[in-house]
Design a protein around this motif. Sequence first.
Motif, short mmCIF file in Angstrom:
data_model
loop_
_atom_site.label_atom_id
_atom_site.label_comp_id
_atom_site.label_asym_id
_atom_site.label_seq_id
_atom_site.Cartn_x
_atom_site.Cartn_y
_atom_site.Cartn_z
N ASN A 98 -14.66 11.32 0.74
CA ASN A 98 -13.62 10.30 0.76
C ASN A 98 -12.74 10.34 -0.49
O ASN A 98 -12.09 9.37 -0.83
CB ASN A 98 -14.26 8.90 0.83
CG ASN A 98 -15.05 8.71 2.10
OD1 ASN A 98 -14.86 9.44 3.06
ND2 ASN A 98 -15.94 7.73 2.11
N SER A 114 -6.81 12.50 11.92
CA SER A 114 -6.43 13.05 10.62
C SER A 114 -5.00 13.52 10.68
O SER A 114 -4.59 14.19 11.63
CB SER A 114 -7.34 14.22 10.22
OG SER A 114 -7.22 15.28 11.15
N ASN A 125 -1.15 7.96 6.94
CA ASN A 125 -1.81 7.97 8.25
C ASN A 125 -0.86 8.37 9.37
O ASN A 125 -1.26 9.06 10.31
CB ASN A 125 -2.39 6.58 8.52
CG ASN A 125 -3.45 6.61 9.58
OD1 ASN A 125 -4.33 7.47 9.57
ND2 ASN A 125 -3.39 5.67 10.50
N THR A 147 -18.77 8.26 7.22
CA THR A 147 -17.33 8.01 7.23
C THR A 147 -16.84 8.17 8.66
O THR A 147 -17.23 9.10 9.36
CB THR A 147 -16.58 8.95 6.26
OG1 THR A 147 -15.23 8.51 6.12
CG2 THR A 147 -16.58 10.38 6.74
N LEU A 154 -13.44 8.28 11.14
CA LEU A 154 -12.00 8.48 11.20
C LEU A 154 -11.51 8.26 12.62
O LEU A 154 -12.21 8.60 13.58
CB LEU A 154 -11.62 9.89 10.77
CG LEU A 154 -12.05 10.35 9.37
CD1 LEU A 154 -11.68 11.80 9.17
CD2 LEU A 154 -11.42 9.49 8.29
N ASP A 209 -10.36 1.53 5.07
CA ASP A 209 -9.18 2.18 4.48
C ASP A 209 -9.22 2.21 2.96
O ASP A 209 -8.18 2.12 2.30
CB ASP A 209 -7.89 1.50 4.96
CG ASP A 209 -7.68 1.66 6.45
OD1 ASP A 209 -7.99 2.75 6.96
OD2 ASP A 209 -7.22 0.70 7.09
N SER A 261 -15.66 3.55 5.66
CA SER A 261 -16.62 4.25 4.81
C SER A 261 -17.85 3.37 4.60
O SER A 261 -17.72 2.21 4.19
CB SER A 261 -16.00 4.60 3.46
OG SER A 261 -14.82 5.35 3.64
N ASN A 289 -7.20 4.00 9.45
CA ASN A 289 -7.69 5.36 9.64
C ASN A 289 -9.18 5.53 9.36
O ASN A 289 -9.85 6.25 10.08
CB ASN A 289 -6.91 6.33 8.73
CG ASN A 289 -7.36 7.78 8.91
OD1 ASN A 289 -8.03 8.33 8.06
ND2 ASN A 289 -6.99 8.38 10.03
N ARG A 290 -9.73 4.88 8.36
CA ARG A 290 -11.06 5.25 7.87
C ARG A 290 -11.95 4.04 7.63
O ARG A 290 -11.51 3.02 7.10
CB ARG A 290 -10.92 6.03 6.56
CG ARG A 290 -12.21 6.52 5.94
CD ARG A 290 -11.96 7.05 4.54
NE ARG A 290 -10.97 8.10 4.49
CZ ARG A 290 -11.25 9.39 4.58
NH1 ARG A 290 -12.51 9.79 4.72
NH2 ARG A 290 -10.29 10.29 4.51
N SER A 305 -8.12 14.36 2.02
CA SER A 305 -9.41 14.39 2.70
C SER A 305 -9.94 15.80 2.74
O SER A 305 -9.19 16.76 2.84
CB SER A 305 -9.27 13.85 4.13
OG SER A 305 -10.47 14.02 4.83
N ASN A 329 -1.40 3.90 2.57
CA ASN A 329 -2.29 4.29 3.67
C ASN A 329 -1.50 4.49 4.97
O ASN A 329 -1.73 5.44 5.71
CB ASN A 329 -3.37 3.24 3.89
CG ASN A 329 -4.52 3.39 2.91
OD1 ASN A 329 -4.86 4.50 2.52
ND2 ASN A 329 -5.09 2.27 2.50
#
Length: 638
Positions: free
Chosen positions: A135, A186, A89, A181, A183, A262, A127, A124-125, A193, A85
């Motif tokens: 995702n 990106s 990222n 989601t 973020l 993540d 969800s 970063n994410r 993604s 990740n």
Amino acid sequence: MYKDIYFITNEKDENILNEIYENIKEKYKGEILVFSPNEIFTNTVKIKDTLFLLYLDDKNIKTFFQNHLNTNISIAILPNENCSNSIKNYAISKDLNEAIEDAFNLELLSKIDLLKCNDYIALNRISIGDMHGMNRFNYNENSRLEKIRIFFNNLRNIRFKSYTLTTSKENSIQTAASGITILEHSSITNQESAIRDELSIHDGKLNAYILAPTSLISYVVYLLAIFFYQKISLISLPKSLGFIKASSLTISSKEILDYKIDDMDVYQSSNIKVEVLQDSLNIHLGRNLLKIVKNDGNQIEEKDVIKVNSLPKSEVSSILIGGKLPLFKKASDDDFKELLGSLRDSANFSYTYLILMILSTLLATTGLFANSSPVIIGAMILAPLMAPIISLSMGVVRADTFLLANSARTLVFGVFMALLFSSLYTFFIPLEQITSQMQGRLNPNLLDLMVAVFSGIAGAYATSKEEVAKSLAGVAIAVALVPPLSVTGIGIGLGNIEVIYGSFLLFITNLVGITLSAALTFIVLGFAPVKRAKKGIFYTSILMLLITIPLYFSFMQVVEKNDYFNKLNSIKSMVLNNEKIELNIHTIENKENKIFINIEVISNNQLSLDKYKIIKKKLEKTVDKKIVLKIIPIIEMD
């Protein structure tokens, strides 16, 4: 250049460590100090010219970030199989030598934002729920058959929950959604993604995408974009997605929400607070993000962006949470009330309607006798018949007796006035010739029905959308409601049954075609449930079917006429007694067992009757049918 290197790791393999040390020593000649990831560095004087090299997994990297927020230390990440990740990222090179080069490249040192979710750091994410493909990871490695299987599996398994979304500016949105989601940014190197927007790494804003399709059709469009087109952008955001850009976002629900950070750890809460920690760390990014680093000083603070108009509200949310995804979107209460009020006004008879009806009829009748297209077009624009027909369509789909009765009464009265004034006008005017403008409205066919259908769709859409309401004038021109009625009135005034039948059939074709297609359009736009509309649609469809029968036979005559024309037009010339004769067919008309043809015969000398008979026989042989020729002889002198 850094004075000290602090190597943060819990790696025990001496071979791996030696390889890293050897690569570092090529760039740095000083001593490398090794520390465990649990140690916290707070002495800002000591660490001012120090590089912290992290050879850790994602979980320990996040812990290190958490312990050193806003300390102004310089951090670089070295690649390993347990920090995927972090690599994706921050665009860290997977090649160890390149990653170390980037770690000592001061041009790549940049302040970055971090996401914080309920006291946990997210690289970063975040969800929440199910985003149905957005995702996805390693999705592009799936076979086409596997993609199709996943597509239909998502189509069957969408579920909704109620959410309240509150931004940093206290904007609150209540909606139902399948998933959310969030973020921070990106990376251009992250192709896993579906999102293709360049989201900034240091703008102080989070980017939330909310999946909330309000109809099966919009959901299928979204899935196609995700699974096959593989691209989603703010420029062409699918209607199934809402978007929020803000410095913080609170997501709450009456139910316990599962959320993942993540795509690693799963947590539960009924209240999720996500915020951006702006410029909280200094990190050496990968070389692929050099452009972003160079633009650090040019960063302009962006305003919050909230695109949630397409998200379901109130009654629609209740339907979705109940587990029902309608085939077509249901219009919001506000949209429905506004449109229904407008259509009720259009259904009512008024003196303005009466005056416009009379004037447009007289104008159309004058244009028909004058054989003038511009005058007839003016009458089309002036005619007010389209409004009550669209109101009638809404009455049909909603089984609304008020709309049905009022619009039908207004429509019938308008038709009566058109027939009355056009027939009286014809009776007193000393003209009886059937002009080409009248003739063109005496033989309707399936093409005229298609014009009515498309016009009905356009009329319903334009009526329901305030921003395109001005297009109704164009719809009125396309469908031409008043001119056929005026021709019928002319037929009544002249006592010509053929004119009355043909022109009134065209008007009925327009009326039924517009009513049915507009009614179906209102269903698609969500202004009426399918169950309520079934009865009205059934009866209107029966009328359409009955009208289609004579239109079909008329259309087949057009097809047959076109076939004859193509066959006859293939004979451009012939030679009679060594003399070349050119033929130029103007028009053909197929009546009973004969074809009537207007034709130019071009020759160098005047032709005898026998030669014309030879031409006629040649043409009759081509179409295998008797022909009546109207010949225009043209003699060309050398």
